[in-house]
Design an enzyme around this catalytic site. Structure first.
Site, PDB file in Angstrom:
ATOM      1  N   GLY A  32       0.812  -1.213   0.000  1.00 26.97           N
ATOM      2  CA  GLY A  32       0.000   0.000   0.000  1.00 26.97           C
ATOM      3  C   GLY A  32       0.842   1.258   0.000  1.00 26.97           C
ATOM      4  CG  HIS A  38       3.184   0.840  -5.355  1.00 26.84           C
ATOM      5  ND1 HIS A  38       3.361   1.874  -4.464  1.00 26.84           N
ATOM      6  CD2 HIS A  38       3.697  -0.259  -4.756  1.00 26.84           C
ATOM      7  CE1 HIS A  38       3.949   1.415  -3.374  1.00 26.84           C
ATOM      8  NE2 HIS A  38       4.178   0.134  -3.515  1.00 26.84           N
TER       9      HIS A  38
HETATM   10  P1  AMP Z   1       6.093  -2.164  -1.515  1.00 33.53           P
HETATM   11  O1  AMP Z   1       4.671  -1.708  -1.420  1.00 33.53           O
HETATM   12  O2  AMP Z   1       7.089  -1.146  -1.072  1.00 33.53           O
HETATM   13  O3  AMP Z   1       6.313  -3.529  -0.923  1.00 33.53           O
HETATM   14  O4  AMP Z   1       6.385  -2.319  -3.064  1.00 33.53           O
HETATM   15  C1  AMP Z   1       5.575  -3.122  -3.890  1.00 33.53           C
HETATM   16  C2  AMP Z   1       6.272  -3.329  -5.199  1.00 33.53           C
HETATM   17  O5  AMP Z   1       6.521  -2.061  -5.821  1.00 33.53           O
HETATM   18  C3  AMP Z   1       7.650  -4.005  -5.014  1.00 33.53           C
HETATM   19  O6  AMP Z   1       7.824  -4.972  -6.035  1.00 33.53           O
HETATM   20  C4  AMP Z   1       8.599  -2.863  -5.161  1.00 33.53           C
HETATM   21  O7  AMP Z   1       9.882  -3.247  -5.630  1.00 33.53           O
HETATM   22  C5  AMP Z   1       7.874  -2.016  -6.192  1.00 33.53           C
HETATM   23  N1  AMP Z   1       8.387  -0.640  -6.178  1.00 33.53           N
HETATM   24  C6  AMP Z   1       8.590   0.125  -5.074  1.00 33.53           C
HETATM   25  N2  AMP Z   1       9.131   1.306  -5.440  1.00 33.53           N
HETATM   26  C7  AMP Z   1       9.258   1.279  -6.789  1.00 33.53           C
HETATM   27  C8  AMP Z   1       9.748   2.206  -7.760  1.00 33.53           C
HETATM   28  N3  AMP Z   1      10.224   3.404  -7.403  1.00 33.53           N
HETATM   29  N4  AMP Z   1       9.739   1.838  -9.061  1.00 33.53           N
HETATM   30  C9  AMP Z   1       9.258   0.622  -9.423  1.00 33.53           C
HETATM   31  N5  AMP Z   1       8.776  -0.298  -8.556  1.00 33.53           N
HETATM   32  C10 AMP Z   1       8.780   0.024  -7.261  1.00 33.53           C
END
Ligand code: AMP
Length: 286
Positions: A32, A38
């Site tokens: 989230g 995301h």
């Molecule tokens: P999280 O909600 O932080 O667990 O992230 C969910 C997904 O979004 C994970 O696969 C992260 O690696 C990806 N993600 C987070 N930040 C970025 C970003 N700046 N660019 C691309 N993907 C991202």
């Protein structure tokens, strides 16, 4: 309105129905506090598959710091609007007991080992973090079933760990997606909203340090110590508290830092800006 299932079990039934109707599934696991990173994953999942689903679960197993878990940004209603705006078809969440039936608390959950790609870097500075990631992602893959699962390269070591995990599942393919950045290069992160105005400026030094290493690489600097030192200098000048500014061969992961000349290199940084821990990385060759 987006379809929101409150349990992974209900989500699994929806996924089964999609596949039974001949529809492929793109899956985006999230915690989230959605941002542009995301959204890029969600849009790609939708583009490359017939149906797009996502999970929304702040996984307590991957936080080795209670304060970090408590302060992690949460806004479910806003997230649901953003999932819908990204044309995501279904999002699911769940309580800890839905993912781990019978476990009364975090302490009662058997945590899996992150595996070979969990060694070094994050393991050293966030012990148990990638073990917690692997443990929940195993449950998420089991709930969703055959799919393409989209992960961000910003969390480079995590991508390697979950790709390794996916080999245990028939029909789960991990797709690693490029890092989305703010205008000054700072990687989008749910934690960026926790930065002070001053911290936000300092945080841009992480990408500058990675770019400095890339520039040196392009000038034919291959020595690991030289590249490491150059990143440290940029971060120190900005006042970032460096946990690691290191390198790895992206195709031959090792827990140990490389020495001497490198053939291929991924530069990886973790730094604390005030109380906020940020990570980023950049491929230097190619
Ligand atoms: P999280 O909600 O932080 O667990 O992230 C969910 C997904 O979004 C994970 O696969 C992260 O690696 C990806 N993600 C987070 N930040 C970025 C970003 N700046 N660019 C691309 N993907 C991202």
């Amino acid at each position: 309105m987006i379809l929101h299932h409150a349990t992974p079990q209900a989500a699994g039934r929806w996924c089964d129905e999609q596949r039974a109707a001949g529809r492929s599934i793109g899956f985006v696991p999230t915690m989230g506090a959605l941002h542009a990173g995301h959204l890029s994953l969600l849009r790609r999942a939708k583009r490359e598959n017939d149906s797009c689903c996502a999970s929304l679960f702040v996984n307590p197993l991957q936080f080795n710091d209670a304060e970090d878990y408590a302060s992690y940004p949460r806004d479910t209603q806003k997230d649901l609007r953003m999932f819908a705006a990204a044309a995501c078809d279904m999002v699911f969440s769940g309580a800890l007991g839905d993912f781990f039936p019978g476990a009364g608390s975090v302490a009662g959950i058997p945590v899996k080992n992150a595996g070979p790609f969990g060694r070094g870097l994050e393991e050293q500075f966030r012990p148990g973090h990638l073990d917690g990631v692997r443990t929940i992602v195993e449950k998420l893959f089991a709930a969703v079933g055959p799919c393409r699962a989209y992960f961000g390269e910003k969390d480079f070591q995590q991508c390697l760990v979950v790709a390794d995990l996916a080999r245990q599942f028939d029909g789960v393919e991990v797709v690693a997606c490029p890092t989305v950045r703010e205008a000054d290069g700072l990687a989008c992160s749910s934690r960026n909203v926790l930065l002070s105005a001053d911290g936000r400026k300092k945080a841009a030094s992480i990408y500058r340090a990675l770019l400095r290493a890339k520039t040196l690489w392009n000038e034919n600097v291959r020595d690991a110590a030289h590249l490491r030192r150059a990143m440290d200098e940029v971060l120190a000048a900005a006042g970032a508290a460096v946990e690691y500014a290191d390198l790895r061969d992206p195709l031959a992961w090792s827990g140990e830092p490389p020495a001497g000349e490198m053939q291929r290199a991924q530069a990886l940084v973790a730094a604390r800006i005030g109380r906020v821990r940020l990570i980023d990385n950049l491929r230097l060759d190619g």
